[in-house]
Design an enzyme around this catalytic site. Structure first.
Site, PDB file in Angstrom:
ATOM      1  N   TRP A  10       0.825  -1.223   0.000  1.00  0.00           N
ATOM      2  CA  TRP A  10       0.000   0.000   0.000  1.00  0.00           C
ATOM      3  C   TRP A  10       0.858   1.272   0.000  1.00  0.00           C
ATOM      4  CZ3 TRP A  10      -4.559  -1.268   3.946  1.00  0.00           C
ATOM      5  CH2 TRP A  10      -5.292  -2.337   3.424  1.00  0.00           C
ATOM      6  N   LYS A  11       2.160   1.123   0.135  1.00  0.00           N
ATOM      7  CA  LYS A  11       3.087   2.273   0.117  1.00  0.00           C
ATOM      8  C   LYS A  11       2.594   3.364   1.073  1.00  0.00           C
ATOM      9  CE  LYS A  11       4.558   0.886  -4.460  1.00  0.00           C
ATOM     10  NZ  LYS A  11       5.055   1.225  -5.786  1.00  0.00           N
ATOM     11  N   HIS A  95      12.790  -2.645  -1.160  1.00  0.00           N
ATOM     12  CA  HIS A  95      11.972  -2.131  -2.266  1.00  0.00           C
ATOM     13  C   HIS A  95      12.753  -1.090  -3.064  1.00  0.00           C
ATOM     14  CE1 HIS A  95       8.753  -0.190  -4.488  1.00  0.00           C
ATOM     15  NE2 HIS A  95       8.093  -1.303  -4.332  1.00  0.00           N
ATOM     16  N   GLU A  97      11.979   1.669  -4.263  1.00  0.00           N
ATOM     17  CA  GLU A  97      11.799   3.067  -3.842  1.00  0.00           C
ATOM     18  C   GLU A  97      12.756   3.393  -2.700  1.00  0.00           C
ATOM     19  OE1 GLU A  97       7.539   2.773  -3.428  1.00  0.00           O
ATOM     20  OE2 GLU A  97       7.415   2.663  -5.609  1.00  0.00           O
ATOM     21  N   GLU A 167      10.894  -6.819  -9.432  1.00  0.00           N
ATOM     22  CA  GLU A 167      10.148  -5.618  -9.789  1.00  0.00           C
ATOM     23  C   GLU A 167      11.026  -4.716 -10.641  1.00  0.00           C
ATOM     24  OE1 GLU A 167       6.809  -4.799  -6.739  1.00  0.00           O
ATOM     25  OE2 GLU A 167       8.617  -3.898  -5.937  1.00  0.00           O
ATOM     26  N   GLY A 173       4.543   1.670 -11.179  1.00  0.00           N
ATOM     27  CA  GLY A 173       3.723   2.879 -11.178  1.00  0.00           C
ATOM     28  C   GLY A 173       3.683   3.600 -12.509  1.00  0.00           C
ATOM     29  N   SER A 213       3.103  -2.558 -12.147  1.00  0.00           N
ATOM     30  CA  SER A 213       1.865  -2.331 -12.911  1.00  0.00           C
ATOM     31  C   SER A 213       1.050  -3.607 -13.136  1.00  0.00           C
ATOM     32  CB  SER A 213       2.181  -1.632 -14.237  1.00  0.00           C
ATOM     33  OG  SER A 213       2.772  -0.361 -14.001  1.00  0.00           O
ATOM     34  N   GLY A 234       1.245  -2.599  -6.290  1.00  0.00           N
ATOM     35  CA  GLY A 234       1.105  -1.284  -5.685  1.00  0.00           C
ATOM     36  C   GLY A 234      -0.291  -0.725  -5.955  1.00  0.00           C
ATOM     37  N   GLY A 235      -0.399   0.105  -6.986  1.00  0.00           N
ATOM     38  CA  GLY A 235      -1.629   0.833  -7.296  1.00  0.00           C
ATOM     39  C   GLY A 235      -2.916   0.006  -7.236  1.00  0.00           C
TER      40      GLY A 235
END
Ligand code: 13P
Length: 252
Positions: A10-11, A95, A97, A167, A173, A213, A234-235
């Site tokens: 869910w970041k 991750h 990010e 990933e 994203g 994605s 994610g999204g």
């Protein structure tokens, strides 16, 4: 043979109330799922509230990160022990990010892997190349370093608790998913590495998730690939309908 896993990262999204709304819906509407491991990773502040909403459901909890020390003077950090205490069974480690925005190195990530396992958490180790690395034909080199250095000093027995997530950074994203074949190729390479680093059994049993994605429109094709055992999302994990469709993927 390898149990599929669909994990929602869910970041930095959702207040405690919003997180509990979503987790309550998932716990109720996915109560019948027995063949897939379902994981959600809310922000730290929502973990214990969310844990209460998914009790006795197939939905399990993950932290999005941890610090590799049990307790001490590390202002602002959260340890694997604290994640366990809040109700987590899993933790996402390394991750992209965090690698990119917070300069996390493979060595630091490896310390987190070891400490998470020591605390009884199952780590989900994230790896993947950037667009620049892909265009420079460095994919295999990058994956080799991330896997090898991330798994230093882990035993073959400990690998039974480890999940790997491939990933590609350019697919996160962006709406650009790796093709089924591109993802399969990277997964198969990673599985081959696990055989070299550990043994055949570890290579055969370790689950490798794809992330970048993933959505209802592409999940079935990805899940049909031999070496893709699940998704780190994610999204699409922020919307109940979409995430539930991913959990109910239909691999041909
Ligand atoms: P998206 O599904 O939003 O591309 O994010 C993937 C991801 O980073 C999961 O960890």
């Amino acid at each position: 043979m390898r149990r599929p896993m669909i994990a929602g990262n869910w970041k930095l999204n959702k207040t405690i109330a919003e997180a509990c709304d979503l987790s309550t819906t998932l716990a109720q509407q996915l109560a019948d799922v027995t063949a897939v491991d379902i994981i959600i990773a809310p922000v730290f502040t929502a973990l214990s509230s969310v844990a209460a909403t998914i009790k006795n459901s197939p939905v399990k909890l993950a932290g999005q990160n941890c610090y590799p020390v049990e307790t001490g003077a590390f202002t602002g950090e959260v340890s694997p022990l604290m994640l366990k205490d809040a109700g987590c069974d899993y933790v996402i480690i390394g991750h992209s990010e965090r690698r990119q925005l917070l300069d996390e190195t493979d060595g630091f990530i490896n310390q987190k892997m070891l400490k998470a396992l020591e605390a009884g958490l199952k780590p989900i180790l994230c790896v993947g190349e950037t667009l620049q690395e892909r265009e420079g034909n460095q994919i295999l080199e990058v994956l080799t370093a991330q896997i090898k250095d991330g798994l230093v000093n882990l035993s073959a027995d400990q690998m039974a608790e480890v999940v790997i997530a491939y990933e590609p950074v350019w697919a996160i994203g962006t709406g650009k998913t790796a093709s089924d074949e591109q993802a399969q190729e990277a997964h198969s390479f990673i599985r081959g590495m696990l055989q070299g680093l550990f043994n055949q059994q570890v290579a055969t049993q370790t689950r490798i998730l794809y992330g970048g994605s993933v959505k209802p429109a592409n999940v079935d094709g990805l899940m049909a690939m031999d070496d893709i055992d699940g998704a780190l999302v994610g999204g699409a994990s922020l919307k109940a309908e979409d995430f539930m469709r991913l959990v109910r993927f239909q691999a041909q």
